[in-house]
Design an enzyme around this catalytic site. Structure first.
Site, PDB file in Angstrom:
ATOM      1  N   ASP A   1      60.109  67.088 -10.740  1.00 45.18           N
ATOM      2  CA  ASP A   1      60.177  65.884 -11.517  1.00 45.18           C
ATOM      3  C   ASP A   1      61.550  65.224 -11.314  1.00 45.18           C
ATOM      4  OD1 ASP A   1      57.561  66.985 -12.674  1.00 45.18           O
ATOM      5  OD2 ASP A   1      57.847  64.910 -13.547  1.00 45.18           O
TER       6      ASP A   1
ATOM      7  N   LYS B   1      56.452  71.014 -13.504  1.00 44.85           N
ATOM      8  CA  LYS B   1      55.480  71.315 -14.338  1.00 44.85           C
ATOM      9  C   LYS B   1      55.855  72.889 -14.972  1.00 44.85           C
ATOM     10  CE  LYS B   1      53.172  69.200 -16.237  1.00 44.85           C
ATOM     11  NZ  LYS B   1      53.602  68.767 -17.305  1.00 44.85           N
TER      12      LYS B   1
HETATM   13  O1  MRU Z   1      53.367  66.147 -16.867  1.00 45.01           O
HETATM   14  P1  MRU Z   1      53.215  65.483 -15.517  1.00 45.01           P
HETATM   15  O2  MRU Z   1      51.588  65.600 -15.217  1.00 45.01           O
HETATM   16  O3  MRU Z   1      53.530  64.164 -15.409  1.00 45.01           O
HETATM   17  O4  MRU Z   1      53.721  66.494 -14.675  1.00 45.01           O
HETATM   18  C1  MRU Z   1      53.832  66.088 -13.223  1.00 45.01           C
HETATM   19  C2  MRU Z   1      54.316  67.281 -12.137  1.00 45.01           C
HETATM   20  O5  MRU Z   1      55.098  68.151 -12.981  1.00 45.01           O
HETATM   21  C3  MRU Z   1      54.381  66.949 -11.022  1.00 45.01           C
HETATM   22  O6  MRU Z   1      54.444  68.312 -10.086  1.00 45.01           O
HETATM   23  C4  MRU Z   1      55.581  66.071 -10.554  1.00 45.01           C
HETATM   24  O7  MRU Z   1      55.839  65.163 -11.218  1.00 45.01           O
HETATM   25  C5  MRU Z   1      55.673  65.899  -9.029  1.00 45.01           C
HETATM   26  S1  MRU Z   1      54.666  64.578  -8.488  1.00 45.01           S
HETATM   27  C6  MRU Z   1      54.672  64.114  -7.145  1.00 45.01           C
END
Ligand code: MRU
Length: 340
Positions: free
Chosen positions: A232, A243
Site C-alpha cells: 500500500d 495488509k
Molecule cells: O484493505 P485493503 O483490502 O484495501 O488492502 C489491500 C492490500 O493490502 C493490498 O495488498 C495492497 O493494496 C496492494 S493492491 C495491488
C-alpha cells in the site's frame, strides 16, 4: 496490443463511476453505478472498492464526476480534499488525486470535465500497463514448478484489471511455472478467501485456501517456494506497508529461507517516506474483528484492535518488483533511480 479485460474493478460509463462491489463477492457480482463523488468516497471507506491502485483510480473518476456538478470548481476542490483522505495508508490515493488536482488547476472551465476524465482514463491505463510489466518481470524471478503463497488480494480487483502480486502469479502461470498457489484467507475481512480465490480460480490457477496461521507450518514442511504480496505504501528504504499479517509472513519466510517478494507499481512508492515509521497505519472498526459476516464471534462487549496494515522492513524483502525494474535491499538507491 490492446489488453483484454476479464473484469474492471473500476470503470466509467455514461457519466457514472461503475464499481464492482467487492463486499458482495464471491456470492454476487454486483456493479454499482455512482453519479455523486461523495458516494465514491463512501464506497472507498466501506471497501466496496479496495486495494491501493484501485482506490486511487476510483478517486480519480470521483473527481471527474465532481466536474459534472453545477458548481464544478467548488465540487472538484471539495472532492479532491475529501477523496484524498478516504483511507490513510495507500499512498496511491493521494497520488492519484494530486494528479487530478494538477489537471484541474490548469484546465479552462469549458474543458474541465473532459480534461479530468481523460486524466482518470490515463491513470487507469497506466496502471494496467504497470501491472502487466510487473507480471512479466516477476514471473522471471520464479522457478519452474513454484508453489507460491500470497496474502490479501493484490489482483485486478485491487488495481484495475490484472493485478500486481496476482499479476506475477498469472503471468508465471501463463509460462507454466506455477504448480500451486496458497491463498491466505486474510482475516478480518477475508480478501484472500473472498477475492483472491475468486480471481485466481476463474483463471484456472490451482489454489488452496489456508487460514493465515497455517503459513509457518507449510513453510516448515518445505511446501512454499516463494511469497508474493502487494503493498500500500513503500518507503524509499524499501520498508513496505501491506495488509496486516504481511510482516509475519516475511519473518516466517526469512526463518525458512523462502524468497519474499513485494510487487508494486512506482505510484505506491512514497518519496516523502524515508522509512516505514512515517507510514500512517489505518485502524478500522472493532466490529470487523468481533464479527464475521455480521455474526458475533466474540462475547458481547469484548474490545478488539483492528490494524488494517503492518510494515515489513526492507531488509526482509528479497526484491521489490516494479514496472520499471526490480529493487533488492538495500533498496533506496535503486528505488529512487527507478522513480526518476
Ligand atoms: O484493505 P485493503 O483490502 O484495501 O488492502 C489491500 C492490500 O493490502 C493490498 O495488498 C495492497 O493494496 C496492494 S493492491 C495491488
Amino acid at each position: 496490443m490492446a489488453a483484454e479485460f476479464a473484469f474492471k474493478a473500476v470503470d466509467w460509463r455514461e457519466g457514472k463511476v461503475v464499481l464492482l462491489d467487492q463486499t458482495r463477492l464471491p456470492a454476487e457480482e454486483v456493479y454499482l453505478e455512482i453519479a455523486d463523488w461523495r458516494e465514491v468516497g463512501e464506497a472507498i471507506k466501506a471497501m466496496r472498492v479496495r486495494g491501493a491502485p484501485a482506490i486511487g483510480i476510483a478517486a480519480a473518476y470521483g473527481v471527474a464526476l465532481a466536474a459534472l456538478a453545477r458548481d464544478p470548481w467548488r465540487e472538484v476542490e471539495d472532492a479532491c480534499r475529501e477523496l484524498a483522505t478516504a483511507r490513510p495508508t495507500a499512498v496511491n490515493l493521494a497520488w492519484a488525486v494530486e494528479r487530478m488536482r494538477g489537471v484541474a488547476e490548469s484546465a479552462p472551465l469549458e474543458e474541465l470535465a473532459s480534461a479530468l476524465l481523460a486524466e482518470a482514463d490515463r491513470i487507469a491505463a497506466e496502471q494496467d500497463a504497470a501491472d502487466r510489466a510487473i507480471g512479466e518481470l516477476g514471473a522471471e524471478l520464479l522457478a519452474e514448478g513454484s508453489r507460491v503463497l500470497t496474502h490479501c488480494n493484490a489482483g485486478g480487483l485491487a488495481t484495475y484489471s490484472y493485478g500486481t502480486a496476482l499479476g506475477v502469479i498469472k503471468s508465471a502461470f501463463g509460462k507454466g511455472k506455477i504448480a500451486h498457489v496458497w491463498v491466505d484467507e486474510t482475516r478480518p475481512l477475508l480478501q484472500g478467501s473472498r477475492l483472491t480465490a475468486w480471481e485466481l480460480a476463474r483463471e484456472g490457477i490451482p489454489i488452496s485456501l489456508i487460514c493465515d496461521n497455517m503459513a509457518g507450518h507449510l513453510m516448515s514442511r518445505g511446501e512454499v517456494d516463494a511469497v508474493v504480496t502487494g503493498a500500500d505504501r513503500v518507503a524509499t528504504n524499501g520498508d513496505s506497508a501491506n495488509k496486516i499479517g504481511t510482516y509475519t509472513l516475511a519473518v516466517l519466510a526469512a526463518r525458512h529461507a523462502v524468497p519474499f517478494y513485494i510487487a508494486a507499481p512506482l505510484s505506491t512508492l512514497d518519496p516523502a517516506a524515508p522509512d516505514g515509521s512515517s507510514i500512517p497505519i489505518e485502524e478500522r472498526e472493532e466490529t470487523e474483528v468481533t464479527t464475521l459476516a455480521g455474526t458475533p464471534i466474540a462475547p458481547r462487549g469484548v474490545r478488539a484492535r483492528n490494524f488494517a496494515f503492518d510494515v515489513t522492513p526492507g531488509e526482509l524483502i528479497t526484491a521489490i518488483i516494479t514496472e520499471k525494474g526490480v529493487a533488492r535491499p538495500p533498496c533506496r538507491e535503486t528505488l529512487l533511480k527507478l522513480l526518476s
